[in-house]
Design a protein around this motif. Sequence first.
Motif, PDB file in Angstrom:
ATOM      1  N   ASP A   1      21.155  51.899  21.056  1.00 20.12           N
ATOM      2  CA  ASP A   1      20.009  51.581  21.912  1.00 20.12           C
ATOM      3  C   ASP A   1      18.716  51.712  21.109  1.00 20.12           C
ATOM      4  O   ASP A   1      17.845  50.824  21.144  1.00 20.12           O
ATOM      5  CB  ASP A   1      20.006  52.527  23.112  1.00 20.12           C
ATOM      6  CG  ASP A   1      18.946  52.165  24.138  1.00 20.12           C
ATOM      7  OD1 ASP A   1      18.366  51.071  24.045  1.00 20.12           O
ATOM      8  OD2 ASP A   1      18.685  52.986  25.035  1.00 20.12           O
ATOM      9  N   TRP A   2      18.602  52.814  20.365  1.00 19.39           N
ATOM     10  CA  TRP A   2      17.381  53.024  19.569  1.00 19.39           C
ATOM     11  C   TRP A   2      17.295  52.026  18.413  1.00 19.39           C
ATOM     12  O   TRP A   2      16.247  51.411  18.188  1.00 19.39           O
ATOM     13  CB  TRP A   2      17.372  54.459  19.043  1.00 19.39           C
ATOM     14  CG  TRP A   2      16.343  54.706  17.979  1.00 19.39           C
ATOM     15  CD1 TRP A   2      15.002  54.866  18.149  1.00 19.39           C
ATOM     16  CD2 TRP A   2      16.581  54.801  16.561  1.00 19.39           C
ATOM     17  NE1 TRP A   2      14.380  55.061  16.939  1.00 19.39           N
ATOM     18  CE2 TRP A   2      15.322  55.038  15.952  1.00 19.39           C
ATOM     19  CE3 TRP A   2      17.715  54.729  15.765  1.00 19.39           C
ATOM     20  CZ2 TRP A   2      15.195  55.174  14.568  1.00 19.39           C
ATOM     21  CZ3 TRP A   2      17.592  54.876  14.395  1.00 19.39           C
ATOM     22  CH2 TRP A   2      16.340  55.102  13.802  1.00 19.39           C
ATOM     23  N   ALA A   3      18.399  51.862  17.672  1.00 18.14           N
ATOM     24  CA  ALA A   3      18.369  51.032  16.467  1.00 18.14           C
ATOM     25  C   ALA A   3      18.092  49.568  16.797  1.00 18.14           C
ATOM     26  O   ALA A   3      17.289  48.905  16.110  1.00 18.14           O
ATOM     27  CB  ALA A   3      19.704  51.165  15.718  1.00 18.14           C
ATOM     28  N   VAL A   4      18.731  49.036  17.834  1.00 19.43           N
ATOM     29  CA  VAL A   4      18.543  47.633  18.181  1.00 19.43           C
ATOM     30  C   VAL A   4      17.106  47.375  18.638  1.00 19.43           C
ATOM     31  O   VAL A   4      16.472  46.392  18.222  1.00 19.43           O
ATOM     32  CB  VAL A   4      19.544  47.202  19.275  1.00 19.43           C
ATOM     33  CG1 VAL A   4      19.185  45.822  19.826  1.00 19.43           C
ATOM     34  CG2 VAL A   4      20.958  47.187  18.711  1.00 19.43           C
ATOM     35  N   HIS A   5      16.577  48.250  19.454  1.00 21.12           N
ATOM     36  CA  HIS A   5      15.214  48.042  19.945  1.00 21.12           C
ATOM     37  C   HIS A   5      14.178  48.233  18.835  1.00 21.12           C
ATOM     38  O   HIS A   5      13.158  47.531  18.803  1.00 21.12           O
ATOM     39  CB  HIS A   5      14.914  48.982  21.115  1.00 21.12           C
ATOM     40  CG  HIS A   5      15.523  48.538  22.402  1.00 21.12           C
ATOM     41  ND1 HIS A   5      16.739  48.989  22.852  1.00 21.12           N
ATOM     42  CD2 HIS A   5      15.081  47.643  23.339  1.00 21.12           C
ATOM     43  CE1 HIS A   5      17.026  48.416  24.009  1.00 21.12           C
ATOM     44  NE2 HIS A   5      16.046  47.598  24.323  1.00 21.12           N
ATOM     45  N   LEU A   6      14.442  49.169  17.916  1.00 21.31           N
ATOM     46  CA  LEU A   6      13.521  49.328  16.788  1.00 21.31           C
ATOM     47  C   LEU A   6      13.580  48.108  15.874  1.00 21.31           C
ATOM     48  O   LEU A   6      12.545  47.647  15.378  1.00 21.31           O
ATOM     49  CB  LEU A   6      13.860  50.600  16.014  1.00 21.31           C
ATOM     50  CG  LEU A   6      12.980  50.899  14.798  1.00 21.31           C
ATOM     51  CD1 LEU A   6      11.511  51.062  15.221  1.00 21.31           C
ATOM     52  CD2 LEU A   6      13.446  52.148  14.070  1.00 21.31           C
ATOM     53  N   ALA A   7      14.789  47.581  15.687  1.00 26.47           N
ATOM     54  CA  ALA A   7      14.950  46.414  14.811  1.00 26.47           C
ATOM     55  C   ALA A   7      14.256  45.182  15.368  1.00 26.47           C
ATOM     56  O   ALA A   7      13.883  44.277  14.609  1.00 26.47           O
ATOM     57  CB  ALA A   7      16.432  46.121  14.594  1.00 26.47           C
TER      58      ALA A   7
END
Length: 559
Positions: A20-26
């Motif tokens: 959830d964090w990695a995809v939205h940060l990317a």
Amino acid sequence: MLARMTGGLSPAGLGAMWADWAVHLATSPGKQGELWEKALRKSLRFRQYALQCAMSGGTASSCIEPLAQDRRFRNEAWQQPPFNLLYQGFLLTQQWWYNATTDVRGVTRAHERAVQFAARQVLDVFSPSNFLPTNPEVLARTRDEMGQNLVRGAQNFWEDWERAIASRPPAGVEDFRVGETLAATPGKVVCRNRLMELIQYEPATSKVRPEPILITPAWIMKYYILDLSPENSMVKYLTEQGFTVFMISWKNPGPEDRELSMDDYRRLGPMAALDTVERITGSDRIHAVGYCLGGTLLSIAAAAMARDGDDRLSSITYFAAQSDFTEAGELMIFISESEVTFLEDMMWEQGFLDAKQMAGAFQMLRSNDLVWSRMLRTYLLGERDVVNDLMAWNADTTRMPYRMHSEYLRKLFLNNELSTGRYEVDGRPVALSDIRAPIFAVGTETDHVAPWRSAYKVHMQTDTDVTFVLTKGGHNAGVVSEPGHPRRHYRVHTSRHSDTYLPPDAWVERAMLKDGSWWPEWAAWLAERSTQPAAPPPIGLPGNGQTLPDAPGSYVMEG
């Protein structure tokens, strides 16, 4: 097997959190640009700091200060090169990762808190304070003692490892013995069922208040946190103030107790105790007290009693207790559908949740204080902490049965049924707003288990007078805050049921700040809601032929 290997942490839950964090940060170029800018500014600030240190011989204004609760770098030795550069660089890195794991658009609040928490835990492992070559305090001690601190540290490590393998308590705990130096207030077990023993304490005054006090502690802990050493025993203090005190001592459940439910704890705990207290004292007006999870259970019982027209509760007192779990502190990091399912799988196999399987989560919440600083003192400085009664109590662990703990996590933490009027007792929902007995609620300033703002929600949930106390300390030390305890203070304010709601921060501004222990404040509050003193009631039920032990009873002795 997987749950045991990971300590109850769900890989699926951790993966979803990270994704959830990695995809939205990317997919957030604005946030990425902000992080690049912060990294550049922090690098330039650190470079400027290093140059100033080099030009001034090591003295320069710090480019970042530790948080108020971070005590790792307070020693003056950390201000000397190269150690000042090490800890300043570490704090800047820690701050950058906090920025990277927060305020990413689209990430759920729960996942954001979990990722931020996980990042902090990983970074704490690599703190320069944790290693011999990068810690100036340890290096100085090693030089001064010619390495003897490391020898003692190795001996401490070997002893701790042996005790852990043999499932023995930590070193120093053996000096504290339940029934002798702990839980030694005179009393008698006056009732016993499969889940609890009820202790009645001997009066310490010639006359007592007719309204007795019944204390429901949490079953995640042994009851005698409220009856530690004589000098800090709340039970002893209350008897000296002229109260008749009853205490529930919970049985430590085993595999055979796997099907005990939350309602079993209510029926066989406070409800059975109330009936016994009324029969012994003859009083149908009882002061009820609940601590932590015991306070949550008391809320359920009190709401059910109010619904059914049972008005035996003269007053209700909560110690660090919650009935609304929407802001239940950092423990919520570990609570999700995936995590609860994982715990249920582990509990199903053994019938209970063992204390060792819970201890890791509590230690992680305060890893600086409970893990790394302890390892630093014990294994690098070669110093053993002086064990006190509270530490000895903390090592006397308990278990929780499968069904009860599953219901607790699902109905209260995940679904928050109690605060929303959906929690059922005897097939019908209960409402906290039905409670009319006056309430005295205690929150503690640094509570990681039941944050005081969460405990403060009792104001919105009940329709009665609430006296709220905010005291210095944490979940345990803030409650065990006897008169004479140094450097203590508390705030207190009473909100009438007709008053408009006062938000927590506004309450802090309005509440009266007082020095010392809050215990006398509570004792005076109880006395105001009691009638004139009279002769003490008998100890135990008249004509009861069952032979029961003296306090502290037998259940508390079960490992």
